[in-house]
Design a protein around this motif. Structure first.
Motif, PDB file in Angstrom:
ATOM      1  N   MET A  12      39.760  20.986  37.890  1.00  0.00           N
ATOM      2  CA  MET A  12      38.986  22.089  37.343  1.00  0.00           C
ATOM      3  C   MET A  12      38.903  21.897  36.028  1.00  0.00           C
ATOM      4  N   GLU A  13      39.655  21.142  34.716  1.00  0.00           N
ATOM      5  CA  GLU A  13      39.256  21.318  34.071  1.00  0.00           C
ATOM      6  C   GLU A  13      38.169  20.228  33.334  1.00  0.00           C
ATOM      7  N   GLY A  14      37.747  21.017  32.167  1.00  0.00           N
ATOM      8  CA  GLY A  14      36.605  20.689  31.814  1.00  0.00           C
ATOM      9  C   GLY A  14      35.193  20.515  32.540  1.00  0.00           C
ATOM     10  N   ARG A  15      35.237  21.415  34.018  1.00  0.00           N
ATOM     11  CA  ARG A  15      34.296  21.701  34.729  1.00  0.00           C
ATOM     12  C   ARG A  15      32.930  22.675  34.626  1.00  0.00           C
ATOM     13  N   GLU A  16      31.719  22.465  34.662  1.00  0.00           N
ATOM     14  CA  GLU A  16      31.140  23.514  34.174  1.00  0.00           C
ATOM     15  C   GLU A  16      30.463  24.689  35.029  1.00  0.00           C
ATOM     16  N   ILE A  17      31.485  26.259  34.503  1.00  0.00           N
ATOM     17  CA  ILE A  17      30.854  26.585  35.775  1.00  0.00           C
ATOM     18  C   ILE A  17      29.509  27.759  35.589  1.00  0.00           C
ATOM     19  N   SER A  18      28.720  27.602  35.910  1.00  0.00           N
ATOM     20  CA  SER A  18      27.373  28.441  35.365  1.00  0.00           C
ATOM     21  C   SER A  18      27.702  29.856  34.867  1.00  0.00           C
ATOM     22  N   GLN A  19      26.885  30.305  33.899  1.00  0.00           N
ATOM     23  CA  GLN A  19      27.470  31.244  33.134  1.00  0.00           C
ATOM     24  C   GLN A  19      26.471  32.862  34.151  1.00  0.00           C
ATOM     25  N   ALA A  20      25.796  32.739  34.929  1.00  0.00           N
ATOM     26  CA  ALA A  20      25.875  33.684  35.861  1.00  0.00           C
ATOM     27  C   ALA A  20      27.267  33.764  36.456  1.00  0.00           C
ATOM     28  N   VAL A  21      27.978  32.816  37.765  1.00  0.00           N
ATOM     29  CA  VAL A  21      28.997  32.944  37.777  1.00  0.00           C
ATOM     30  C   VAL A  21      29.975  33.850  36.607  1.00  0.00           C
ATOM     31  N   ILE A  22      30.104  32.852  35.707  1.00  0.00           N
ATOM     32  CA  ILE A  22      31.265  33.542  34.386  1.00  0.00           C
ATOM     33  C   ILE A  22      31.038  35.071  34.085  1.00  0.00           C
ATOM     34  N   ARG A  23      29.903  35.478  34.115  1.00  0.00           N
ATOM     35  CA  ARG A  23      28.795  36.668  34.405  1.00  0.00           C
ATOM     36  C   ARG A  23      30.075  37.600  35.425  1.00  0.00           C
ATOM     37  N   ARG A  24      29.727  36.968  36.848  1.00  0.00           N
ATOM     38  CA  ARG A  24      30.857  38.233  37.775  1.00  0.00           C
ATOM     39  C   ARG A  24      32.346  38.156  37.284  1.00  0.00           C
ATOM     40  N   LEU A  25      32.966  37.438  36.731  1.00  0.00           N
ATOM     41  CA  LEU A  25      34.223  36.490  37.560  1.00  0.00           C
ATOM     42  C   LEU A  25      35.268  38.217  36.832  1.00  0.00           C
ATOM     43  N   PRO A  26      34.490  38.720  35.609  1.00  0.00           N
ATOM     44  CA  PRO A  26      35.323  39.869  35.487  1.00  0.00           C
ATOM     45  C   PRO A  26      35.811  40.697  36.225  1.00  0.00           C
ATOM     46  N   ARG A  27      34.229  40.913  37.053  1.00  0.00           N
ATOM     47  CA  ARG A  27      33.934  42.410  38.036  1.00  0.00           C
ATOM     48  C   ARG A  27      34.781  41.578  39.126  1.00  0.00           C
ATOM     49  N   TYR A  28      35.177  40.585  39.627  1.00  0.00           N
ATOM     50  CA  TYR A  28      36.406  40.138  40.222  1.00  0.00           C
ATOM     51  C   TYR A  28      37.810  40.255  39.943  1.00  0.00           C
ATOM     52  N   TYR A  29      37.876  39.880  38.536  1.00  0.00           N
ATOM     53  CA  TYR A  29      39.110  40.188  38.028  1.00  0.00           C
ATOM     54  C   TYR A  29      39.423  41.515  38.100  1.00  0.00           C
ATOM     55  N   ARG A  30      38.892  42.221  37.849  1.00  0.00           N
ATOM     56  CA  ARG A  30      38.431  43.478  37.564  1.00  0.00           C
ATOM     57  C   ARG A  30      39.391  44.217  39.434  1.00  0.00           C
ATOM     58  N   TYR A  31      38.610  43.491  40.113  1.00  0.00           N
ATOM     59  CA  TYR A  31      38.838  44.471  42.081  1.00  0.00           C
ATOM     60  C   TYR A  31      40.216  43.308  42.165  1.00  0.00           C
ATOM     61  N   LEU A  32      40.471  42.675  42.007  1.00  0.00           N
ATOM     62  CA  LEU A  32      42.071  41.930  42.437  1.00  0.00           C
ATOM     63  C   LEU A  32      43.173  42.404  41.697  1.00  0.00           C
ATOM     64  N   GLY A  33      42.742  43.088  40.335  1.00  0.00           N
ATOM     65  CA  GLY A  33      43.698  43.438  39.538  1.00  0.00           C
ATOM     66  C   GLY A  33      44.455  44.948  40.184  1.00  0.00           C
ATOM     67  N   GLU A  34      42.997  45.741  40.566  1.00  0.00           N
ATOM     68  CA  GLU A  34      43.397  46.746  41.880  1.00  0.00           C
ATOM     69  C   GLU A  34      43.974  46.547  43.076  1.00  0.00           C
ATOM     70  N   LEU A  35      43.412  45.862  43.326  1.00  0.00           N
ATOM     71  CA  LEU A  35      44.337  45.389  44.243  1.00  0.00           C
ATOM     72  C   LEU A  35      45.835  45.049  44.635  1.00  0.00           C
ATOM     73  N   LEU A  36      45.472  44.491  43.921  1.00  0.00           N
ATOM     74  CA  LEU A  36      47.073  44.371  43.234  1.00  0.00           C
ATOM     75  C   LEU A  36      47.740  44.816  42.803  1.00  0.00           C
ATOM     76  N   GLU A  37      47.579  46.408  42.271  1.00  0.00           N
ATOM     77  CA  GLU A  37      48.184  47.628  41.795  1.00  0.00           C
ATOM     78  C   GLU A  37      48.945  48.121  42.858  1.00  0.00           C
ATOM     79  N   ASN A  38      47.991  47.974  43.766  1.00  0.00           N
ATOM     80  CA  ASN A  38      47.785  48.779  45.633  1.00  0.00           C
ATOM     81  C   ASN A  38      48.835  48.072  46.069  1.00  0.00           C
ATOM     82  N   GLY A  39      49.466  46.787  45.854  1.00  0.00           N
ATOM     83  CA  GLY A  39      50.453  45.201  46.657  1.00  0.00           C
ATOM     84  C   GLY A  39      48.867  45.353  47.693  1.00  0.00           C
ATOM     85  N   VAL A  40      48.261  44.735  47.850  1.00  0.00           N
ATOM     86  CA  VAL A  40      47.675  44.384  49.017  1.00  0.00           C
ATOM     87  C   VAL A  40      47.439  42.740  48.233  1.00  0.00           C
ATOM     88  N   GLU A  41      48.125  41.810  49.211  1.00  0.00           N
ATOM     89  CA  GLU A  41      48.696  40.610  48.806  1.00  0.00           C
ATOM     90  C   GLU A  41      47.094  39.520  49.151  1.00  0.00           C
TER      91      GLU A  41
END
Ligand code: NAI
Length: 217
Positions: free
Chosen positions: A1-30
């Motif tokens: 994965m190191e050095g791989r270019e990820i498109s800016q469009a994907v990067i812009r969406r990542l914080p939203r994935y991060y937020r949803y996954l964080g909520e799932l974790l808090e709710n004990g979803v594995e």
């Protein structure tokens, strides 16, 4: 994965994935399937699969995504596993609001100092963080290895102050001043303009009203 270019469009969406996954974790979803995540996030399952496939190996057929693993990996990609030390320039309304928001620290964004030109603010603190005068900025940035400068000053001074920050070694600017900074390419700038967001909202309100009018006819 190191050095791989990820498109800016994907990067812009990542914080939203991060937020949803964080909520799932808090709710004990594995674990979660791309279909279930898609329903929660209101994006297509294929978009989710495409986005997350960029990082390889997170999802497994018939198992779905391991929430903790995906959350951690996305956190790493977003650079959240290490602390980022910051200063705020401009201790007015917006500077105060940002300084008072303690949750940034939970993500590793640590506010070290606040700077202003107004002498009546000297020595005051916001959430325990001291307000300094601008003549202390150079030493402070250099001695504390400040990585991010947050600009919440009037636009007339923003370019000058941004250049100052960069010359002292700041690598990234979170710019709230309503002006483009035109800094060297190796300086990372993220502009935040709430009024632009409001204009998009206004556009969508107008469109919605138009649609309603059409459907009433
Ligand atoms: P404010 O007037 O309450 O605060 C500005 C602060 O900057 C004052 O404390 C002032 O003493 C200080 N200042 C002025 N020149 C300075 C300099 N050269 N160095 C250091 N400090 C300096 O204004 P407010 O409401 O906090 O807004 C600050 C800026 O952010 C304005 O430019 C405003 O247009 C902008 N803004 C941007 C938003 C956005 O979404 N991007 C939203 C709201 C405000």
């Amino acid at each position: 994965m190191e050095g791989r270019e990820i498109s800016q469009a994907v990067i812009r969406r990542l914080p939203r994935y991060y937020r949803y996954l964080g909520e799932l974790l808090e709710n004990g979803v594995e674990r979660i399937s791309s279909n279930d995540l898609s329903k929660k996030m209101h994006v297509t399952a294929s978009q989710i699969r495409q986005d997350l496939n960029n990082f390889g190996g997170f999802g497994q057929q018939g198992y779905g995504y391991n929430v903790k693993y995906l959350y951690t990996e996305i956190g790493k990609i977003l650079g959240l596993e290490e602390d980022h030390d910051m200063v705020i320039i401009g201790a007015g309304n917006l500077g105060h609001a940002l300084a008072n928001y303690a949750a940034f620290e939970k993500r590793g964004f640590v506010l070290k100092g606040i700077f202003d030109v107004n002498p009546t603010l000297k020595g005051m603190t916001i959430r325990g963080v001291p307000i300094h005068m601008m003549d202390e900025l150079e030493d402070f940035v250099k001695n504390n290895d400040i990585e991010i400068g947050i600009l919440t000053i009037p636009k007339a001074k923003a370019i000058e102050v941004a250049n100052q920050l960069v010359s002292y070694g700041v690598k990234a600017i979170w710019n709230f001043a309503h002006t483009d900074l035109n800094l060297p390419d190796d300086v990372i700038v993220e502009n935040v303009h709430l009024s632009e967001s409001l204009m998009r909202l206004s556009y969508n309100i107008s469109r919605y009203k138009e649609e309603q009018k059409k459907s009433e006819k």
